[in-house]
Design a protein around this motif. Structure first.
Motif, PDB file in Angstrom:
ATOM      1  N   SER A  59      25.362  62.506 -54.547  1.00  0.00           N
ATOM      2  CA  SER A  59      25.382  63.084 -55.889  1.00  0.00           C
ATOM      3  C   SER A  59      23.990  63.224 -56.499  1.00  0.00           C
ATOM      4  CB  SER A  59      26.260  62.211 -56.801  1.00  0.00           C
ATOM      5  OG  SER A  59      26.321  62.734 -58.093  1.00  0.00           O
ATOM      6  N   CYS A  60      23.025  62.495 -55.958  1.00  0.00           N
ATOM      7  CA  CYS A  60      21.663  62.508 -56.510  1.00  0.00           C
ATOM      8  C   CYS A  60      21.028  63.885 -56.324  1.00  0.00           C
ATOM      9  CB  CYS A  60      20.816  61.432 -55.826  1.00  0.00           C
ATOM     10  SG  CYS A  60      19.153  61.311 -56.516  1.00  0.00           S
ATOM     11  N   LYS A  61      20.444  64.423 -57.395  1.00  0.00           N
ATOM     12  CA  LYS A  61      19.876  65.764 -57.363  1.00  0.00           C
ATOM     13  C   LYS A  61      18.378  65.780 -57.052  1.00  0.00           C
ATOM     14  CE  LYS A  61      22.280  67.126 -61.345  1.00  0.00           C
ATOM     15  NZ  LYS A  61      22.312  68.031 -62.491  1.00  0.00           N
ATOM     16  N   LYS A  62      17.733  64.626 -57.019  1.00  0.00           N
ATOM     17  CA  LYS A  62      16.285  64.600 -56.834  1.00  0.00           C
ATOM     18  C   LYS A  62      15.924  64.106 -55.436  1.00  0.00           C
ATOM     19  CE  LYS A  62      14.876  64.346 -61.606  1.00  0.00           C
ATOM     20  NZ  LYS A  62      14.014  63.666 -62.570  1.00  0.00           N
ATOM     21  N   ILE A  63      15.261  64.981 -54.696  1.00  0.00           N
ATOM     22  CA  ILE A  63      14.810  64.655 -53.344  1.00  0.00           C
ATOM     23  C   ILE A  63      13.863  63.459 -53.386  1.00  0.00           C
ATOM     24  CG2 ILE A  63      13.497  65.518 -51.368  1.00  0.00           C
ATOM     25  CD1 ILE A  63      16.307  66.819 -51.737  1.00  0.00           C
ATOM     26  N   LYS A  64      13.007  63.411 -54.395  1.00  0.00           N
ATOM     27  CA  LYS A  64      12.056  62.299 -54.536  1.00  0.00           C
ATOM     28  C   LYS A  64      12.777  60.962 -54.544  1.00  0.00           C
ATOM     29  CE  LYS A  64      10.523  60.461 -58.586  1.00  0.00           C
ATOM     30  NZ  LYS A  64       9.865  60.350 -59.888  1.00  0.00           N
ATOM     31  N   VAL A  65      13.838  60.852 -55.312  1.00  0.00           N
ATOM     32  CA  VAL A  65      14.565  59.585 -55.439  1.00  0.00           C
ATOM     33  C   VAL A  65      15.228  59.212 -54.113  1.00  0.00           C
ATOM     34  CG1 VAL A  65      16.516  58.445 -56.594  1.00  0.00           C
ATOM     35  CG2 VAL A  65      14.891  59.815 -57.921  1.00  0.00           C
ATOM     36  N   LYS A  66      15.843  60.186 -53.451  1.00  0.00           N
ATOM     37  CA  LYS A  66      16.511  59.892 -52.182  1.00  0.00           C
ATOM     38  C   LYS A  66      15.506  59.447 -51.125  1.00  0.00           C
ATOM     39  CE  LYS A  66      19.061  63.797 -52.409  1.00  0.00           C
ATOM     40  NZ  LYS A  66      20.075  64.805 -52.051  1.00  0.00           N
ATOM     41  N   ARG A  67      14.377  60.118 -51.054  1.00  0.00           N
ATOM     42  CA  ARG A  67      13.367  59.729 -50.068  1.00  0.00           C
ATOM     43  C   ARG A  67      12.803  58.345 -50.391  1.00  0.00           C
ATOM     44  NH1 ARG A  67       9.644  64.995 -48.537  1.00  0.00           N
ATOM     45  NH2 ARG A  67      11.343  66.399 -47.991  1.00  0.00           N
ATOM     46  N   LEU A  68      12.512  58.101 -51.658  1.00  0.00           N
ATOM     47  CA  LEU A  68      11.998  56.780 -52.041  1.00  0.00           C
ATOM     48  C   LEU A  68      13.016  55.684 -51.762  1.00  0.00           C
ATOM     49  CD1 LEU A  68      10.150  57.517 -55.393  1.00  0.00           C
ATOM     50  CD2 LEU A  68       9.130  56.689 -53.263  1.00  0.00           C
ATOM     51  N   SER A  76      29.112  60.257 -64.191  1.00  0.00           N
ATOM     52  CA  SER A  76      29.917  59.054 -64.405  1.00  0.00           C
ATOM     53  C   SER A  76      29.904  58.102 -63.200  1.00  0.00           C
ATOM     54  CB  SER A  76      31.365  59.443 -64.726  1.00  0.00           C
ATOM     55  OG  SER A  76      31.956  60.062 -63.601  1.00  0.00           O
ATOM     56  N   LEU A  77      29.311  58.512 -62.096  1.00  0.00           N
ATOM     57  CA  LEU A  77      29.291  57.668 -60.902  1.00  0.00           C
ATOM     58  C   LEU A  77      28.422  56.422 -61.111  1.00  0.00           C
ATOM     59  CD1 LEU A  77      28.854  60.276 -58.019  1.00  0.00           C
ATOM     60  CD2 LEU A  77      30.904  58.967 -58.589  1.00  0.00           C
ATOM     61  N   GLY A  78      28.884  55.310 -60.590  1.00  0.00           N
ATOM     62  CA  GLY A  78      28.073  54.090 -60.579  1.00  0.00           C
ATOM     63  C   GLY A  78      27.941  53.392 -61.912  1.00  0.00           C
ATOM     64  N   LEU A  79      28.850  53.671 -62.833  1.00  0.00           N
ATOM     65  CA  LEU A  79      28.813  53.006 -64.137  1.00  0.00           C
ATOM     66  C   LEU A  79      29.946  51.993 -64.226  1.00  0.00           C
ATOM     67  CD1 LEU A  79      28.162  56.023 -66.527  1.00  0.00           C
ATOM     68  CD2 LEU A  79      26.505  54.372 -65.652  1.00  0.00           C
ATOM     69  N   ALA A  80      29.699  50.931 -64.972  1.00  0.00           N
ATOM     70  CA  ALA A  80      30.721  49.910 -65.181  1.00  0.00           C
ATOM     71  C   ALA A  80      30.684  49.476 -66.637  1.00  0.00           C
ATOM     72  CB  ALA A  80      30.481  48.707 -64.273  1.00  0.00           C
ATOM     73  N   ASN A  81      31.827  49.087 -67.151  1.00  0.00           N
ATOM     74  CA  ASN A  81      31.898  48.511 -68.490  1.00  0.00           C
ATOM     75  C   ASN A  81      31.701  47.014 -68.368  1.00  0.00           C
ATOM     76  OD1 ASN A  81      32.494  50.994 -69.589  1.00  0.00           O
ATOM     77  ND2 ASN A  81      34.684  50.711 -69.384  1.00  0.00           N
ATOM     78  N   GLN A  82      30.745  46.482 -69.099  1.00  0.00           N
ATOM     79  CA  GLN A  82      30.445  45.054 -69.045  1.00  0.00           C
ATOM     80  C   GLN A  82      30.969  44.390 -70.308  1.00  0.00           C
ATOM     81  OE1 GLN A  82      28.795  43.529 -66.463  1.00  0.00           O
ATOM     82  NE2 GLN A  82      28.787  45.484 -65.407  1.00  0.00           N
ATOM     83  N   ARG A  83      31.823  43.411 -70.119  1.00  0.00           N
ATOM     84  CA  ARG A  83      32.266  42.600 -71.253  1.00  0.00           C
ATOM     85  C   ARG A  83      31.411  41.343 -71.246  1.00  0.00           C
ATOM     86  NH1 ARG A  83      36.162  44.270 -74.272  1.00  0.00           N
ATOM     87  NH2 ARG A  83      37.682  45.713 -73.471  1.00  0.00           N
ATOM     88  N   ASN A  84      30.816  41.050 -72.367  1.00  0.00           N
ATOM     89  CA  ASN A  84      29.951  39.878 -72.456  1.00  0.00           C
ATOM     90  C   ASN A  84      30.765  38.620 -72.665  1.00  0.00           C
ATOM     91  OD1 ASN A  84      27.948  41.743 -72.275  1.00  0.00           O
ATOM     92  ND2 ASN A  84      27.125  41.431 -74.314  1.00  0.00           N
ATOM     93  N   SER A  85      30.141  37.485 -72.370  1.00  0.00           N
ATOM     94  CA  SER A  85      30.791  36.203 -72.620  1.00  0.00           C
ATOM     95  C   SER A  85      30.910  35.986 -74.121  1.00  0.00           C
ATOM     96  CB  SER A  85      29.989  35.082 -71.968  1.00  0.00           C
ATOM     97  OG  SER A  85      28.698  35.036 -72.534  1.00  0.00           O
ATOM     98  N   ASP A  86      31.687  34.989 -74.525  1.00  0.00           N
ATOM     99  CA  ASP A  86      31.949  34.763 -75.949  1.00  0.00           C
ATOM    100  C   ASP A  86      30.678  34.571 -76.770  1.00  0.00           C
ATOM    101  OD1 ASP A  86      34.647  35.042 -75.627  1.00  0.00           O
ATOM    102  OD2 ASP A  86      35.019  32.889 -75.379  1.00  0.00           O
TER     103      ASP A  86
END
Length: 194
Positions: free
Chosen positions: A128-137, A62-72
């Motif tokens: 929270s990231c589980k992938k070493i590849k992503v953190k290094r990149l 659930s980390l880093g998520l936001a609810n986006q309300r669109n314009s009319d």
């Protein structure tokens, strides 16, 4: 419809104004993340392909998520909200797709525009990231662009694993983060942000 899904990766970055290129020809894929995605979603007659991914990249999904309300004028029916990755999470989701489903050049152009990322949010996501590849990149790109927020992140505070990682054929090992990337991303002579 009460499904625990969200839009992420390059789709979320694009919807939040970070897209670098206009797409010519076919529509960009829509990256949908969730662990219980309805089977009918991939069967809808849409003009863009749906790419489905699970939420296993982070230990807390659930980390880093936001609810986006669109314009009319873009309002979703029945006052639905669109769950979307914030830019800090979206860029990490996009990095998880390297090199098979995203290109280094495309992510490099996207990363160049990410000047306002929030170091506290990045820190929580990197832990929270589980992938070493992503953190290094992430740190390869962060050092390459040296945005002001980079100085507030200490790479040694995160588990970047040990040993070399081979990501692309014909590349070079990054001297600091020990991951094989295209030669132009090795950052020789560039600042490391510390």
């Amino acid at each position: 419809m009460r499904y625990d899904i969200h839009i992420g990766g390059t789709t979320a970055l694009s919807l939040q104004g970070y897209d670098h290129y206009l797409r010519l020809g076919s529509n960009a894929p829509v990256w949908v993340y969730g662990d219980t995605i309805p089977s009918w979603l991939g069967k809808l007659p849409l003009t863009a392909p749906i790419k489905i991914r699970n939420t296993s990249l982070f230990s807390d999904s659930s980390l880093g998520l936001a609810n986006q309300r669109n314009s009319d004028e873009d309002a979703l029916p029945w006052e639905w909200v669109l769950n979307m990755s914030m830019p800090e999470r979206a860029v990490m989701e996009a990095m998880d797709e390297l090199p098979d489903h995203e290109s280094f050049h495309h992510l490099d152009m996207l990363f160049e525009s990410l000047t306002t990322l929030r170091p506290k949010v990045l820190s929580v996501l990197l832990h929270s990231c589980k992938k070493i590849k992503v953190k290094r990149l992430f740190f390869v790109f962060a050092d390459r662009h040296d945005h002001p927020w980079r100085k507030r992140l200490d790479a040694t505070a995160f588990n970047l694993g040990s040993g070399d990682r081979a990501l692309v054929k014909g590349g070079k090992i990054h001297p600091r983060y020990r991951i094989m990337v295209p030669a132009e991303f090795t950052g020789e002579g560039a600042s490391d942000g510390t």
